[in-house]
Every structure is written in structure tokens, then in C-alpha cells.
Design a protein around this motif. Structure first.
Motif, PDB file in Angstrom:
ATOM      1  N   PRO A  41       0.817  -1.212   0.000  1.00 62.24           N
ATOM      2  CA  PRO A  41       0.000   0.000   0.000  1.00 62.24           C
ATOM      3  C   PRO A  41       0.853   1.266   0.000  1.00 62.24           C
ATOM      4  CG  PRO A  41      -0.901  -1.581   1.529  1.00 62.24           C
ATOM      5  CD  PRO A  41       0.419  -2.135   1.075  1.00 62.24           C
ATOM      6  N   GLY A  42       0.540   2.174  -0.890  1.00 61.87           N
ATOM      7  CA  GLY A  42       1.259   3.425  -0.978  1.00 61.87           C
ATOM      8  C   GLY A  42       2.592   3.359  -1.693  1.00 61.87           C
ATOM      9  N   LYS A  43       2.952   2.200  -2.220  1.00 58.67           N
ATOM     10  CA  LYS A  43       4.222   2.041  -2.906  1.00 58.67           C
ATOM     11  C   LYS A  43       4.010   1.619  -4.350  1.00 58.67           C
ATOM     12  CE  LYS A  43       7.028   0.817   1.141  1.00 58.67           C
ATOM     13  NZ  LYS A  43       7.991  -0.175   1.692  1.00 58.67           N
ATOM     14  N   GLN A  44       5.047   1.786  -5.149  1.00 60.38           N
ATOM     15  CA  GLN A  44       4.993   1.375  -6.536  1.00 60.38           C
ATOM     16  C   GLN A  44       5.163  -0.134  -6.649  1.00 60.38           C
ATOM     17  OE1 GLN A  44       8.201   3.223  -8.693  1.00 60.38           O
ATOM     18  NE2 GLN A  44       9.788   2.228  -7.483  1.00 60.38           N
ATOM     19  N   ARG A  45       4.811  -0.645  -7.806  1.00 56.89           N
ATOM     20  CA  ARG A  45       4.984  -2.060  -8.079  1.00 56.89           C
ATOM     21  C   ARG A  45       6.425  -2.312  -8.507  1.00 56.89           C
ATOM     22  NH1 ARG A  45       0.561  -5.002 -11.820  1.00 56.89           N
ATOM     23  NH2 ARG A  45      -0.698  -3.967 -10.210  1.00 56.89           N
ATOM     24  N   ASP A  46       7.121  -3.154  -7.769  1.00 60.20           N
ATOM     25  CA  ASP A  46       8.537  -3.404  -8.005  1.00 60.20           C
ATOM     26  C   ASP A  46       8.789  -4.859  -8.360  1.00 60.20           C
ATOM     27  OD1 ASP A  46       9.404  -1.214  -5.267  1.00 60.20           O
ATOM     28  OD2 ASP A  46       9.383  -0.768  -7.411  1.00 60.20           O
ATOM     29  N   LEU A  47       9.825  -5.064  -9.145  1.00 53.27           N
ATOM     30  CA  LEU A  47      10.235  -6.416  -9.511  1.00 53.27           C
ATOM     31  C   LEU A  47      10.807  -7.135  -8.301  1.00 53.27           C
ATOM     32  CD1 LEU A  47      10.814  -8.566 -11.754  1.00 53.27           C
ATOM     33  CD2 LEU A  47      13.078  -7.528 -11.932  1.00 53.27           C
ATOM     34  N   VAL A  48      10.343  -8.345  -8.075  1.00 54.88           N
ATOM     35  CA  VAL A  48      10.875  -9.216  -7.043  1.00 54.88           C
ATOM     36  C   VAL A  48      11.874 -10.194  -7.639  1.00 54.88           C
ATOM     37  CG1 VAL A  48      10.332 -10.952  -5.298  1.00 54.88           C
ATOM     38  CG2 VAL A  48       8.786  -9.009  -5.660  1.00 54.88           C
ATOM     39  N   ALA A  49      11.472 -10.863  -8.696  1.00 57.21           N
ATOM     40  CA  ALA A  49      12.321 -11.843  -9.353  1.00 57.21           C
ATOM     41  C   ALA A  49      11.864 -12.029 -10.786  1.00 57.21           C
ATOM     42  CB  ALA A  49      12.295 -13.187  -8.618  1.00 57.21           C
ATOM     43  N   GLY A  50      12.813 -12.244 -11.667  1.00 59.47           N
ATOM     44  CA  GLY A  50      12.505 -12.492 -13.059  1.00 59.47           C
ATOM     45  C   GLY A  50      13.271 -13.692 -13.567  1.00 59.47           C
ATOM     46  N   ALA A  60      15.542  -8.983  -6.829  1.00 59.79           N
ATOM     47  CA  ALA A  60      15.727  -7.765  -6.069  1.00 59.79           C
ATOM     48  C   ALA A  60      16.685  -8.042  -4.917  1.00 59.79           C
ATOM     49  CB  ALA A  60      14.394  -7.264  -5.532  1.00 59.79           C
ATOM     50  N   ASP A  61      17.496  -7.050  -4.580  1.00 53.63           N
ATOM     51  CA  ASP A  61      18.467  -7.241  -3.510  1.00 53.63           C
ATOM     52  C   ASP A  61      17.807  -7.655  -2.196  1.00 53.63           C
ATOM     53  OD1 ASP A  61      20.693  -4.525  -4.530  1.00 53.63           O
ATOM     54  OD2 ASP A  61      20.581  -6.611  -5.170  1.00 53.63           O
ATOM     55  N   SER A  62      16.617  -7.174  -1.958  1.00 53.66           N
ATOM     56  CA  SER A  62      15.947  -7.435  -0.699  1.00 53.66           C
ATOM     57  C   SER A  62      15.517  -8.885  -0.519  1.00 53.66           C
ATOM     58  CB  SER A  62      14.724  -6.524  -0.554  1.00 53.66           C
ATOM     59  OG  SER A  62      13.808  -6.740  -1.607  1.00 53.66           O
ATOM     60  N   VAL A  63      15.484  -9.662  -1.598  1.00 51.14           N
ATOM     61  CA  VAL A  63      15.024 -11.046  -1.496  1.00 51.14           C
ATOM     62  C   VAL A  63      16.092 -12.054  -1.870  1.00 51.14           C
ATOM     63  CG1 VAL A  63      12.684 -10.282  -2.009  1.00 51.14           C
ATOM     64  CG2 VAL A  63      14.097 -11.248  -3.840  1.00 51.14           C
ATOM     65  N   LYS A  64      17.254 -11.607  -2.277  1.00 49.04           N
ATOM     66  CA  LYS A  64      18.322 -12.532  -2.649  1.00 49.04           C
ATOM     67  C   LYS A  64      18.680 -13.434  -1.473  1.00 49.04           C
ATOM     68  CE  LYS A  64      20.608  -9.856  -6.280  1.00 49.04           C
ATOM     69  NZ  LYS A  64      21.834  -9.116  -6.671  1.00 49.04           N
ATOM     70  N   GLY A  65      18.810 -14.709  -1.767  1.00 55.24           N
ATOM     71  CA  GLY A  65      19.123 -15.683  -0.741  1.00 55.24           C
ATOM     72  C   GLY A  65      17.920 -16.232  -0.023  1.00 55.24           C
ATOM     73  N   ARG A  66      16.760 -15.630  -0.213  1.00 51.12           N
ATOM     74  CA  ARG A  66      15.540 -16.083   0.450  1.00 51.12           C
ATOM     75  C   ARG A  66      14.493 -16.597  -0.528  1.00 51.12           C
ATOM     76  NH1 ARG A  66      12.448 -12.578   3.050  1.00 51.12           N
ATOM     77  NH2 ARG A  66      13.103 -10.754   1.831  1.00 51.12           N
ATOM     78  N   PHE A  67      14.414 -15.975  -1.696  1.00 49.52           N
ATOM     79  CA  PHE A  67      13.408 -16.338  -2.697  1.00 49.52           C
ATOM     80  C   PHE A  67      14.069 -17.047  -3.866  1.00 49.52           C
ATOM     81  CE2 PHE A  67      10.121 -12.724  -1.806  1.00 49.52           C
ATOM     82  CZ  PHE A  67      10.122 -13.066  -0.464  1.00 49.52           C
ATOM     83  N   THR A  68      13.340 -17.949  -4.488  1.00 48.53           N
ATOM     84  CA  THR A  68      13.808 -18.646  -5.672  1.00 48.53           C
ATOM     85  C   THR A  68      12.707 -18.676  -6.715  1.00 48.53           C
ATOM     86  OG1 THR A  68      15.268 -20.075  -4.350  1.00 48.53           O
ATOM     87  CG2 THR A  68      14.772 -20.773  -6.598  1.00 48.53           C
ATOM     88  N   GLN A  81       9.329 -19.525  -4.797  1.00 48.57           N
ATOM     89  CA  GLN A  81       9.488 -20.098  -3.473  1.00 48.57           C
ATOM     90  C   GLN A  81      10.025 -19.016  -2.551  1.00 48.57           C
ATOM     91  OE1 GLN A  81       8.788 -23.326  -2.262  1.00 48.57           O
ATOM     92  NE2 GLN A  81       9.188 -22.308  -0.304  1.00 48.57           N
ATOM     93  N   MET A  82       9.289 -18.710  -1.501  1.00 52.28           N
ATOM     94  CA  MET A  82       9.642 -17.643  -0.584  1.00 52.28           C
ATOM     95  C   MET A  82       9.922 -18.247   0.786  1.00 52.28           C
ATOM     96  SD  MET A  82       6.915 -14.670  -1.680  1.00 52.28           S
ATOM     97  CE  MET A  82       5.511 -15.593  -1.045  1.00 52.28           C
TER      98      MET A  82
END
Length: 122
Positions: A41-50, A60-68, A81-82
Motif C-alpha cells: 500500500p502506498g508504494k509502486q509495483r517493483d520487480l521481485v524476481a525475473g 531484487a536485492d531485498s530477497v536474494k538468498g531467500r526467494f527462488t 518459493q519464498m
């Protein structure tokens, strides 16, 4: 005629895991890249993983090592996978796919899923 159907969202506690899936259906000649985006909410739509059609990935740097992110080209399906989820991951997650609808269309254009809510409690 192209539809992306997402599933797998929900409510989890911090440190938990979720697996999102998105299946593309309809009139599809070819799919190029696929990815996951999120919007809080209140934020833009950002790429998580491609992920490219050949399987190369970026995160995205914020999810590296945690998401696949992964995909099954035969099923026109992309997964996310989160693991080790954090409250900051709370957002609506959207599936995206670059779709060439027909041979004659000549180009790919983006299609979006309806979004699935991911809520991570602290």
C-alpha cells in the motif's frame, strides 16, 4: 484471451515460507520472460524476481538468498518459493509474463495476473 492465474498467497508468521505459482493460459504463441512483482500500500509495483525463457534469473536485492524463481515452460507456469519471510515482504504479489499471442503479432507484450496477497506477521 491470455490469462495468468496466481495461487499460493496467504498469511504466515515471520520466518515462514510460501510458494506462489502462476499459470498462463489462452491464446499463446510463445512466452519470453516471466516474473513476480509486488506492491505494498502506498508504494509502486517493483520487480521481485525475473526469469528468462532460457532459465536465467535475477532478484531484487531485498530477497536474494531467500526467494527462488523457477518455471516450467511446458506448462507455461512460473513459481516463486519464498523462505525466511519478513514483515517487509507483505504485499500483493503479481505474476507477469511477456507473451507473443500469435506468430503474426511479431512482438511480446506484458500480461499480468490478478495478484495474490501475502501477509507476514511479526
Amino acid at each position: 484471451q491470455v490469462q495468468l492465474m496466481e495461487s499460493g498467497g496467504g498469511l504466515v508468521q515471520a520466518g515462514g515460507s510460501l510458494r506462489l505459482s502462476c499459470a498462463a493460459s489462452g491464446t499463446i504463441f510463445s512466452i519470453n520472460a516471466m516474473g513476480w512483482y509486488r506492491q505494498a500500500p502506498g508504494k509502486q509495483r517493483d520487480l521481485v524476481a525475473g526469469i528468462s525463457s532460457a532459465g536465467s534469473t535475477n532478484y531484487a536485492d531485498s530477497v536474494k538468498g531467500r526467494f527462488t524463481i523457477s518455471r516450467d515452460n511446458a506448462k507455461n507456469t512460473v513459481y516463486l518459493q519464498m523462505n525466511s519471510l519478513k514483515p517487509e515482504d507483505t504485499a500483493v504479489y503479481y505474476c507477469n509474463a511477456g507473451v507473443r499471442v500469435t506468430f503474426s503479432s511479431g512482438a511480446y507484450r506484458p500480461y499480468w495476473g490478478q495478484g495474490t496477497q501475502v501477509t507476514v506477521s511479526s
